[in-house]
Design an enzyme around this catalytic site. Structure first.
Site, PDB file in Angstrom:
ATOM      1  N   HIS A  33      33.218  43.509  51.262  1.00 32.36           N
ATOM      2  CA  HIS A  33      33.789  44.552  52.113  1.00 32.36           C
ATOM      3  C   HIS A  33      34.174  45.767  51.275  1.00 32.36           C
ATOM      4  O   HIS A  33      34.688  45.635  50.158  1.00 32.36           O
ATOM      5  CB  HIS A  33      35.062  44.038  52.805  1.00 32.36           C
ATOM      6  N   ARG A  88      36.571  34.351  31.932  1.00 31.46           N
ATOM      7  CA  ARG A  88      36.492  34.917  30.590  1.00 31.46           C
ATOM      8  C   ARG A  88      35.700  33.972  29.686  1.00 31.46           C
ATOM      9  O   ARG A  88      35.704  32.757  29.895  1.00 31.46           O
ATOM     10  CB  ARG A  88      37.898  35.108  30.006  1.00 31.46           C
TER      11      ARG A  88
END
Length: 233
Positions: free
Chosen positions: A128, A195
């Site tokens: 969105h 990460r």
């Protein structure tokens, strides 16, 4: 006691009937359902019961790929809307997609050869928009960014791959991670956002990202981009 005996007698029949339904309901190469796809390779199968399968004309499934039960694979939102001449969702050879996973494509999703996933992963190339502060986010025009998952990678249970993610070859994505941006080849990523926690060095040794003093976070084009609950099917 009689009820227990009746149930015990009926169970083998029920289990046999369900196994027969599961076998008959799966999509296999050469079946009528498989012919609706842009390509459906030899030895591949989508287990029964399927999740939502939408826009088969723009979905390509390679050879010897196994897609688990209740997996949603979609290209676009509206059935039979013309999405162009090429597949939108491309799943390579020897891929295994775990139970209950979602692969929701609108522009381009590429899953390389021999990618394995745990159950309930979510991959999408659309999100969105949120730039207009006066319009509900769900009503704003969505934004598409291509997604690539490199060959030989493993995607853990419940991982979310966001629009614009480019995952290299032979990458491990830890369970529950949310991946955005670029992930290099031969590394392990974990967390929200994901990460790099381990990577293969030039000397061929696996080391923690901290040990080699490298930045752990993948490169991001937009640090606010991505939402794990994008448009659903």
């Amino acid at each position: 006691m009689r009820r227990v005996r009746l149930r015990s007698s009926a169970q083998p029949l029920v289990h046999w009937a369900w196994r027969s339904v599961v076998e008959a309901g799966k999509i296999t190469s050469g079946s009528r359902a498989a012919r609706r796809f842009a390509f459906f390779g030899e030895g591949s199968a989508i287990a029964f019961p399927q999740g939502t399968v939408l826009g088969e004309r723009w979905i390509s499934v390679g050879h010897f790929t196994l897609i688990g039960p209740q997996v949603t694979i979609s290209a676009g939102f509206i059935p039979e809307r013309d999405l162009g001449p090429s597949p939108i969702v491309r799943i390579g050879n020897g891929v295994v997609l775990g139970r209950g996973s979602h692969v929701v494509g609108h522009q381009s999703i590429d899953i390389g050869d021999d990618v394995y996933t745990g159950p309930y992963i979510y991959v999408t190339d659309q999100n969105h928009g949120y730039t207009d502060p006066d319009t509900p986010i769900g009503k704003q025009w969505p934004v598409n960014e291509p997604v690539t998952i490199g060959a030989g990678s493993w995607i853990g249970t419940g991982a979310v791959i966001l629009p614009g993610a480019t995952i290299g070859r032979n990458v491990v994505v830890a369970a529950g991670s949310v991946v955005r941006g670029d992930v290099p080849d031969h590394c392990v990523v974990a967390g929200v956002p994901a990460r790099v926690v381990r990577r293969l060095d030039e000397d061929g040794q696996w080391r923690s990202a901290r040990a080699v003093g490298r930045s752990a976070e993948p490169t991001l084009a937009d640090p606010t981009a991505g939402h794990p609950f994008g448009p659903s099917v």
